[in-house]
Design an enzyme around this catalytic site. Sequence first.
Site, PDB file in Angstrom:
ATOM      1  N   CYS A 584       0.828  -1.209   0.000  1.00 37.64           N
ATOM      2  CA  CYS A 584       0.000   0.000   0.000  1.00 37.64           C
ATOM      3  C   CYS A 584       0.860   1.256   0.000  1.00 37.64           C
ATOM      4  O   CYS A 584       0.465   2.287  -0.548  1.00 37.64           O
ATOM      5  CB  CYS A 584      -0.952  -0.013   1.195  1.00 37.64           C
ATOM      6  SG  CYS A 584      -0.127  -0.079   2.801  1.00 37.64           S
ATOM      7  N   HIS A1125      -1.660   1.288   7.277  1.00 37.29           N
ATOM      8  CA  HIS A1125      -2.156   1.273   5.896  1.00 37.29           C
ATOM      9  C   HIS A1125      -2.034   2.673   5.302  1.00 37.29           C
ATOM     10  O   HIS A1125      -2.343   3.672   5.958  1.00 37.29           O
ATOM     11  CB  HIS A1125      -3.616   0.812   5.872  1.00 37.29           C
ATOM     12  CG  HIS A1125      -4.197   0.725   4.500  1.00 37.29           C
ATOM     13  ND1 HIS A1125      -3.640  -0.033   3.490  1.00 37.29           N
ATOM     14  CD2 HIS A1125      -5.300   1.320   3.952  1.00 37.29           C
ATOM     15  CE1 HIS A1125      -4.365   0.089   2.392  1.00 37.29           C
ATOM     16  NE2 HIS A1125      -5.382   0.900   2.638  1.00 37.29           N
TER      17      HIS A1125
END
Length: 1169
Positions: A584, A1125
């Site tokens: 990510c 994330h």
Amino acid sequence: MGNTLSGRVNAVSPLISAEDARSYVSDEEYKRLCLAFNRFKNGCINYDEFCYHVLGGAQIPNDKRRLLFNFCSNGAENITFDNLLSALVGLCRVEEVQTRFIEEYKEFSSWGLTPPILTIPLNDSYISFYEVMSYVTHLSVSEVIELEKVFATISDRVVCKLTQEKWKSALGSCFPDDFSDRLFAIFDENQDGLIDFRELVCTLSALCRGPLPGRISQLARIWDIDGDKLLSEDELSKMYSDLKVPECHQNVTKSQNNHATLIDFGIWAQESQQNHNFYIEKYYIMALEIGHICLGLRPENRKLELKIVSEFEKRAADLALFEWNIVAATWHSEFLTSLEMEKSPMPIDNSNIRGNRDDSWTNKVACISLESARLRSDLQPSDFIKIPVPLWRALLRWHGSALTVDSQFTRKYLSAEFFDDNNSGLELYPLEILLMGHDKRKSIGGEIGGESMPPRNLTSWACAQVSRSMTVEELLVLCKNELRLGDGEARLWFLLKEHEDSSSVLLDDSSQNLHQILASNSSSKKPNKMRLLLEVREKGTGIWPEELRASLSGKQIKLSSENNNTNMSGRPGAVGLVNYGNFCYRNAAIQCLARVSPLTQYFLEDRNLEEISKNRRISANETTLEYAKLLREMWAAKKKNIAPNDFNDAIRMNSDLFECNEQHDCQEFVAFLLDQLHTSISETTPKNEKNSEKSIEIKENDEEKAKRSWSEYEQQNKSLVTNLFAGQLRSRLICRSCNESSSVFEAFTSISLPIGFEDVDLYQVIVVHRDGRIPRRYGFRLSRDSKIKHLRDVVAESTQIDRHRITIQCMSSKGTLMSKSDDEKNQVCDDVPLTAFPSGARLYALELPPNSSENDGATWRVGMHRKLQYNHEPYILGSTAGFIVSRFGLPLIIEVRNGMNGKELYEDVMYQMHRFMEHSVNSFSSRAHDPCEDDASGYPFTLCLVDDNYEWCGQCPALRFCRGCPIRPDSSSNIPFIPPNCPISIDWLPIALYLRYNHSQEQACEDDFSVAETWSRHFAPSSLEHCLEKFSCPETLDAAIQCDKCERKTMRDKVMTIWKLPKYLIIHLKRFEFLREQGRMGKCKRTVNFPLKHFDPTPFVDQPDGHTYECIALANHYGQLSSGHFIAYAKSNEDKWLLLNDCSVREVTEEEVDKQGAYLLFYERKDVN
């Protein structure tokens, strides 16, 4: 029956048999002892069980414990019931046994005067709260107990009281808001904005029980706006208007100073009723409905129940309530008939409207929602009655249910958009959802680029019955709460077919409701059923299993947002990137860099790629070429999302840092990628070291030095990357003695700004004064190595109290004062660090009496409120386990000066408590009053000498089992000697505690302005400007440096400033720093406010050019460093903001751009074309 176990030692026999001992106890006591003994395994008590359950934790020396155990066991290894009964009865009630025992064991001689208590007399001293409430109201004990159970379900669990929000929830929007608010004020007798249980019971009794005139008079308080128990002319006018009283009947008597008393109102209302004009009836009925249906009071008789239920249903039928309950029409008819005949109704029976559960998923997996039963598929409107939720709960409390399962039918009332016929109505058949999960026991397998994939291995995890109106976000929160997952750790997919990847839809738009998703994607013949996949990220690798499958198969991921964002199709750059590893951070970096138009346009041109392809020997070229191919695919926009497999392979082959699938820093990857791009497209020829001339030191000013340094940097790093991203910093070393400075200039492509890790903690201290005024809370920000003396100093400065007349006390969350001192005084030493106390503890600063000091513990003691509650659970020895000791309230300082008598001591305590003591009986109250509420009846508490834990006596030997020696409130003699290590407890008489002690007032606390100020400084959002200011703050170097002007070594300050800004400014907000005292990396979650447009950096640049900047992209981080994330927000070519979360792309408004988690900011200078 004697004890036959072996292991006897020298011990006195109990002297009496079990049969004789039985005659000394009542049947109730014997039953209690039997119940308590039956809790022990093996039918006997061992030594450890004896110490805990019989001696009750009393601080008795071990040898004395063993001696008592041997006596009770008659020398055996365990104690049988008969031996225990003989021993305890003998010691507590048989004089002959007591005498023999004391003669044998002299250390127990104190028992000759006061033997241990076998049981506790149930007299007024141990009356329960329920009995007190029943005594002063019209309610029975059982009714008060039942009300408490209901109160626990409708009140706020944090404060254990009814807040305004919880009050409205309990009423279920079934009553006019104005009436609801005014009735809340009637229940809130002390006007603190909360309703405690005592207020609820007393007001319910006054409104719903007792003589009718009293009930009606209580209703008059609805119009008593100022709370003076009188109705003024304006208040009467409002009352006449609300009740629609004709002018000829507006004649309420004004018997007190041209004001009507509540009794005047009651008389007027009754006279109106006798004349068949009961104007108050509507309000009276609504008050009865709230008291019985919503707040839990059971109706006195069937006639009353019929009236309030019928009126409630009649009025609620026209209400636009969001939620209803369904009951069978047949049962409802029988219910009303029974009430009319004054018979007990049958339990609620919904069996004839209940549906079949044969094909329900609840038969296979657990249900995580508030399960509501199925209705018959052929249900007709005549088969059921809808009733408001509060009424359903009341009927269930009063009459129960005939069905043990599937008895409740809660349904939502939805608007027309949720129904095929476009008519609003009840959602009789909610959605039934089966939640699937990946079977972790079976691996996905497969190779990148493989032609085939193994079937998806899914398993049923749970089910839920929810409304069509529920959003994806709400359902996801429900699932994450069940599994205790954090943000970014799970997401939902809609499954048309369980084992086909192409039939799966990622629910990336959290605002969509389930009805929209079902309508857009489903062609199922079962419109009330959905299969969803709950996808959970792998904790170790961060892999999304579905994205890995998409990457391996090369298939597209279908998004639910496509149905709402048809204009996203074919838009260059509006393409998601599949995250099949822990990538990510890469996806967010690529999406941000791709918004730098000149750089992206460069790699989209064929001639530039041909030039790069000529020299494959440079390792960076392979990364650059794959990045260019990825951009071309993104700008072609033929797919909604693509898997950057080749790009990630190039990164793995050409970088040691990013070769693994672990989580990395987005900023580090941006720097790496820019370096790779720069290396590939650099126009600089390698520098010939042989021909380079040695630099000659020239006297230059900073402007000349900066210009030369920049020229050299450009010559050595000529590329498009340098033109776009390179700026210049100035680093100055300033002599702290003569202010002479020297400067060094260096280039940067991104700038890291500190957010604000500060070595300080926030402390809030409640200052309790001796005069009984409302305590005041102060806020302080102190360094983490601060000690108690530092805290005392700042408290003294803020409160203007002499620091020597302040003692700092720390109370645990359980109400225990915590002392970190080894001396005999109950105080906290100055050298104790503040970090020694847990974060949940409360700090108090208590003002000491005049002529006292912190070190003079002989003239004051810390007092704590205490309640000795009778233990209704089975217990053995009343002196120990028969009590439950409860500590509560604020600590007090009690003066114990020489020559002080008992009455002065009690008066000192009373004076400090006058603020939260109810001293006088109100002229008009909602309950009866007890004589103990009158000050003339004596003090409502007893002062006792206790130990540091406020549980046992502070001066008696432990063998006495004394809970505290009382101090008599005697004015004729001085108080007895109080040992230095002996605090004082304030033991409340139960009736006085329940009726006179105002807990709300006692807990009241005023906040000093420092509380908000320190809280704001500690937690309030920072700003980009503030971060830039901190970046340029001077930093003193550790070592001294030779100063030519001072001709000696001096300390230097290092100051970093921005000399020149680039065209594209990348700002890194330093959220992660190493916490030295904790030995780990920590994340600063403070929000940094920054402008998306018109950012003017001029005040922070040494050589400003007058241009402003606009934000074109930002990368956000959520969670922790190793398991977080990254997502990106970026502007499209159409100047629209996009949310790019791995494979998901969604258009958002500027207001929806989340600034709270910002980590990297990409700014574009406005003059860039």
